[in-house]
Write a protein that holds these residues in place. Structure first.
Motif, PDB file in Angstrom:
ATOM      1  N   GLN A  95      43.864  49.995  42.298  1.00  0.00           N
ATOM      2  CA  GLN A  95      44.195  48.799  41.527  1.00  0.00           C
ATOM      3  C   GLN A  95      43.250  48.476  40.368  1.00  0.00           C
ATOM      4  OE1 GLN A  95      46.895  46.765  42.108  1.00  0.00           O
ATOM      5  NE2 GLN A  95      47.606  48.050  43.771  1.00  0.00           N
ATOM      6  N   CYS A  96      42.012  48.982  40.423  1.00  0.00           N
ATOM      7  CA  CYS A  96      40.987  48.487  39.502  1.00  0.00           C
ATOM      8  C   CYS A  96      40.322  49.567  38.640  1.00  0.00           C
ATOM      9  CB  CYS A  96      39.888  47.765  40.281  1.00  0.00           C
ATOM     10  SG  CYS A  96      40.484  46.596  41.512  1.00  0.00           S
ATOM     11  N   ALA A  97      40.211  50.775  39.176  1.00  0.00           N
ATOM     12  CA  ALA A  97      39.424  51.824  38.524  1.00  0.00           C
ATOM     13  C   ALA A  97      39.940  52.186  37.140  1.00  0.00           C
ATOM     14  CB  ALA A  97      39.366  53.074  39.401  1.00  0.00           C
ATOM     15  N   SER A  98      41.241  52.080  36.923  1.00  0.00           N
ATOM     16  CA  SER A  98      41.772  52.457  35.606  1.00  0.00           C
ATOM     17  C   SER A  98      41.216  51.564  34.497  1.00  0.00           C
ATOM     18  CB  SER A  98      43.301  52.417  35.607  1.00  0.00           C
ATOM     19  OG  SER A  98      43.765  51.111  35.864  1.00  0.00           O
ATOM     20  N   CYS A  99      40.860  50.339  34.811  1.00  0.00           N
ATOM     21  CA  CYS A  99      40.292  49.441  33.802  1.00  0.00           C
ATOM     22  C   CYS A  99      38.770  49.304  33.913  1.00  0.00           C
ATOM     23  CB  CYS A  99      40.912  48.049  33.922  1.00  0.00           C
ATOM     24  SG  CYS A  99      42.650  47.984  33.446  1.00  0.00           S
ATOM     25  N   HIS A 100      38.252  49.250  35.144  1.00  0.00           N
ATOM     26  CA  HIS A 100      36.827  48.997  35.354  1.00  0.00           C
ATOM     27  C   HIS A 100      36.006  50.268  35.578  1.00  0.00           C
ATOM     28  CE1 HIS A 100      36.983  44.617  35.369  1.00  0.00           C
ATOM     29  NE2 HIS A 100      38.097  44.706  36.067  1.00  0.00           N
TER      30      HIS A 100
ATOM     31  N   PRO B 140      28.995  30.073  45.075  1.00  0.00           N
ATOM     32  CA  PRO B 140      29.474  30.565  46.370  1.00  0.00           C
ATOM     33  C   PRO B 140      30.335  31.815  46.157  1.00  0.00           C
ATOM     34  CG  PRO B 140      30.708  28.622  45.720  1.00  0.00           C
ATOM     35  CD  PRO B 140      29.616  28.809  44.701  1.00  0.00           C
ATOM     36  N   LEU B 141      30.383  32.663  47.156  1.00  0.00           N
ATOM     37  CA  LEU B 141      31.137  33.906  47.065  1.00  0.00           C
ATOM     38  C   LEU B 141      32.629  33.648  46.882  1.00  0.00           C
ATOM     39  CD1 LEU B 141      30.385  36.859  47.053  1.00  0.00           C
ATOM     40  CD2 LEU B 141      30.700  36.909  49.519  1.00  0.00           C
ATOM     41  N   SER B 142      33.079  32.475  47.242  1.00  0.00           N
ATOM     42  CA  SER B 142      34.490  32.131  47.059  1.00  0.00           C
ATOM     43  C   SER B 142      34.902  32.181  45.591  1.00  0.00           C
ATOM     44  CB  SER B 142      34.780  30.740  47.631  1.00  0.00           C
ATOM     45  OG  SER B 142      33.968  29.766  47.013  1.00  0.00           O
ATOM     46  N   GLU B 143      33.967  31.936  44.678  1.00  0.00           N
ATOM     47  CA  GLU B 143      34.295  31.983  43.244  1.00  0.00           C
ATOM     48  C   GLU B 143      34.685  33.400  42.809  1.00  0.00           C
ATOM     49  OE1 GLU B 143      34.549  29.416  41.016  1.00  0.00           O
ATOM     50  OE2 GLU B 143      34.264  28.139  42.780  1.00  0.00           O
ATOM     51  N   LEU B 144      33.923  34.386  43.245  1.00  0.00           N
ATOM     52  CA  LEU B 144      34.239  35.782  42.916  1.00  0.00           C
ATOM     53  C   LEU B 144      35.550  36.195  43.564  1.00  0.00           C
ATOM     54  CD1 LEU B 144      33.633  38.584  41.758  1.00  0.00           C
ATOM     55  CD2 LEU B 144      32.174  38.993  43.757  1.00  0.00           C
ATOM     56  N   ALA B 145      35.732  35.889  44.840  1.00  0.00           N
ATOM     57  CA  ALA B 145      36.966  36.254  45.531  1.00  0.00           C
ATOM     58  C   ALA B 145      38.182  35.604  44.878  1.00  0.00           C
ATOM     59  CB  ALA B 145      36.870  35.878  46.999  1.00  0.00           C
ATOM     60  N   SER B 146      38.040  34.355  44.482  1.00  0.00           N
ATOM     61  CA  SER B 146      39.137  33.645  43.837  1.00  0.00           C
ATOM     62  C   SER B 146      39.489  34.272  42.489  1.00  0.00           C
ATOM     63  CB  SER B 146      38.772  32.175  43.655  1.00  0.00           C
ATOM     64  OG  SER B 146      39.813  31.482  43.016  1.00  0.00           O
ATOM     65  N   LYS B 147      38.484  34.624  41.717  1.00  0.00           N
ATOM     66  CA  LYS B 147      38.742  35.272  40.417  1.00  0.00           C
ATOM     67  C   LYS B 147      39.499  36.581  40.620  1.00  0.00           C
ATOM     68  CE  LYS B 147      36.762  36.866  36.116  1.00  0.00           C
ATOM     69  NZ  LYS B 147      37.795  36.307  35.263  1.00  0.00           N
TER      70      LYS B 147
ATOM     71  N   ARG C  58      41.352  37.479  43.247  1.00  0.00           N
ATOM     72  CA  ARG C  58      42.666  37.223  43.820  1.00  0.00           C
ATOM     73  C   ARG C  58      43.650  36.662  42.797  1.00  0.00           C
ATOM     74  NH1 ARG C  58      41.004  34.466  47.715  1.00  0.00           N
ATOM     75  NH2 ARG C  58      41.516  32.385  47.019  1.00  0.00           N
ATOM     76  N   HIS C  59      43.181  35.798  41.912  1.00  0.00           N
ATOM     77  CA  HIS C  59      44.111  35.104  41.015  1.00  0.00           C
ATOM     78  C   HIS C  59      44.264  35.732  39.640  1.00  0.00           C
ATOM     79  CE1 HIS C  59      44.684  31.980  43.933  1.00  0.00           C
ATOM     80  NE2 HIS C  59      43.381  31.782  44.021  1.00  0.00           N
ATOM     81  N   THR C  60      43.321  36.575  39.223  1.00  0.00           N
ATOM     82  CA  THR C  60      43.408  37.105  37.853  1.00  0.00           C
ATOM     83  C   THR C  60      43.458  38.629  37.777  1.00  0.00           C
ATOM     84  OG1 THR C  60      41.007  37.184  37.498  1.00  0.00           O
ATOM     85  CG2 THR C  60      42.132  35.092  36.996  1.00  0.00           C
ATOM     86  N   MET C  61      43.419  39.297  38.916  1.00  0.00           N
ATOM     87  CA  MET C  61      43.427  40.752  38.916  1.00  0.00           C
ATOM     88  C   MET C  61      44.582  41.263  39.780  1.00  0.00           C
ATOM     89  SD  MET C  61      40.941  41.727  37.053  1.00  0.00           S
ATOM     90  CE  MET C  61      40.232  40.458  36.024  1.00  0.00           C
ATOM     91  N   PRO C  62      45.014  42.486  39.536  1.00  0.00           N
ATOM     92  CA  PRO C  62      44.720  43.311  38.364  1.00  0.00           C
ATOM     93  C   PRO C  62      45.370  42.727  37.118  1.00  0.00           C
ATOM     94  CG  PRO C  62      46.315  44.415  39.794  1.00  0.00           C
ATOM     95  CD  PRO C  62      45.908  43.148  40.484  1.00  0.00           C
ATOM     96  N   ALA C  63      44.855  43.099  35.980  1.00  0.00           N
ATOM     97  CA  ALA C  63      45.279  42.489  34.721  1.00  0.00           C
ATOM     98  C   ALA C  63      46.777  42.642  34.471  1.00  0.00           C
ATOM     99  CB  ALA C  63      44.493  43.081  33.557  1.00  0.00           C
ATOM    100  N   ASP C  64      47.363  43.729  34.937  1.00  0.00           N
ATOM    101  CA  ASP C  64      48.793  43.955  34.701  1.00  0.00           C
ATOM    102  C   ASP C  64      49.678  43.386  35.816  1.00  0.00           C
ATOM    103  OD1 ASP C  64      48.047  45.782  36.636  1.00  0.00           O
ATOM    104  OD2 ASP C  64      49.060  47.484  35.708  1.00  0.00           O
ATOM    105  N   ALA C  65      49.059  42.773  36.822  1.00  0.00           N
ATOM    106  CA  ALA C  65      49.820  42.191  37.927  1.00  0.00           C
ATOM    107  C   ALA C  65      49.010  41.057  38.563  1.00  0.00           C
ATOM    108  CB  ALA C  65      50.169  43.255  38.948  1.00  0.00           C
ATOM    109  N   GLU C  66      48.592  40.108  37.750  1.00  0.00           N
ATOM    110  CA  GLU C  66      47.733  39.012  38.208  1.00  0.00           C
ATOM    111  C   GLU C  66      48.316  38.301  39.423  1.00  0.00           C
ATOM    112  OE1 GLU C  66      47.224  36.402  34.883  1.00  0.00           O
ATOM    113  OE2 GLU C  66      45.973  37.823  33.818  1.00  0.00           O
ATOM    114  N   GLY C  67      47.440  37.998  40.368  1.00  0.00           N
ATOM    115  CA  GLY C  67      47.831  37.211  41.522  1.00  0.00           C
ATOM    116  C   GLY C  67      48.575  37.964  42.605  1.00  0.00           C
ATOM    117  N   THR C  68      48.646  39.286  42.513  1.00  0.00           N
ATOM    118  CA  THR C  68      49.383  40.051  43.519  1.00  0.00           C
ATOM    119  C   THR C  68      48.514  40.539  44.672  1.00  0.00           C
ATOM    120  OG1 THR C  68      49.120  42.104  42.254  1.00  0.00           O
ATOM    121  CG2 THR C  68      51.121  40.815  41.851  1.00  0.00           C
TER     122      THR C  68
END
Length: 140
Positions: free
Chosen positions: A46-51, A76-83, A85-95
């Protein structure tokens, strides 16, 4: 006198509450090796193609190193997890599911040199908000 005692009790309670909000940090072994391995598999798909294959960055910013991890200092670690979960992957945000996001966080923590522990990282915001990302995120 009563007012002073009440003020003192209030100050003690507020101090105790603020310490209780973040009871652990990413340095305390908050994920398992198995969870990090699952996160690595998700990352590869899900991530390696961009990151980048090694989190070094490609079309998207790197996810490893002081500059990347320093972004989360004191949060808090919840901030990273939330980012994630809600904004990645860029081509399918929130999935991504909460469990997938927690696996990805575990992978990032392992790659960042933070130790694994005996229990898996929780996948809910309430539990993740209890884990701090301390100032000065360099691994121990």
């Amino acid at each position: 006198m009563v007012k002073s005692v009440c003020t003192l009790v209030l100050v003690v309670c507020v101090a105790a509450l603020s310490r209780a909000q973040v009871s652990r940090t990413v340095r305390d072994g908050v994920y398992t090796q198995a969870q990090a391995a699952q996160g690595a598999a998700i990352y590869g798909k899900q991530c390696a193609s961009c990151h980048g294959a090694s989190l070094e960055g490609a079309q998207a910013p790197p996810l490893i190193g002081e500059a990347s991890m320093g972004r989360w200092d004191g949060q808090p670690l919840s901030e990273l997890a939330s980012k994630i979960r809600h904004t990645m992957p860029a081509d399918a945000e929130g999935t991504l599911t909460p469990a997938q996001a927690a696996g990805l966080v575990a992978h990032l923590l392992k790659a960042g040199g933070f130790p694994a522990g005996p229990a898996a990282l929780a996948d809910d915001d309430a539990a993740l908000s209890q884990i701090g990302w301390p100032t000065g995120v360099a691994a121990a």
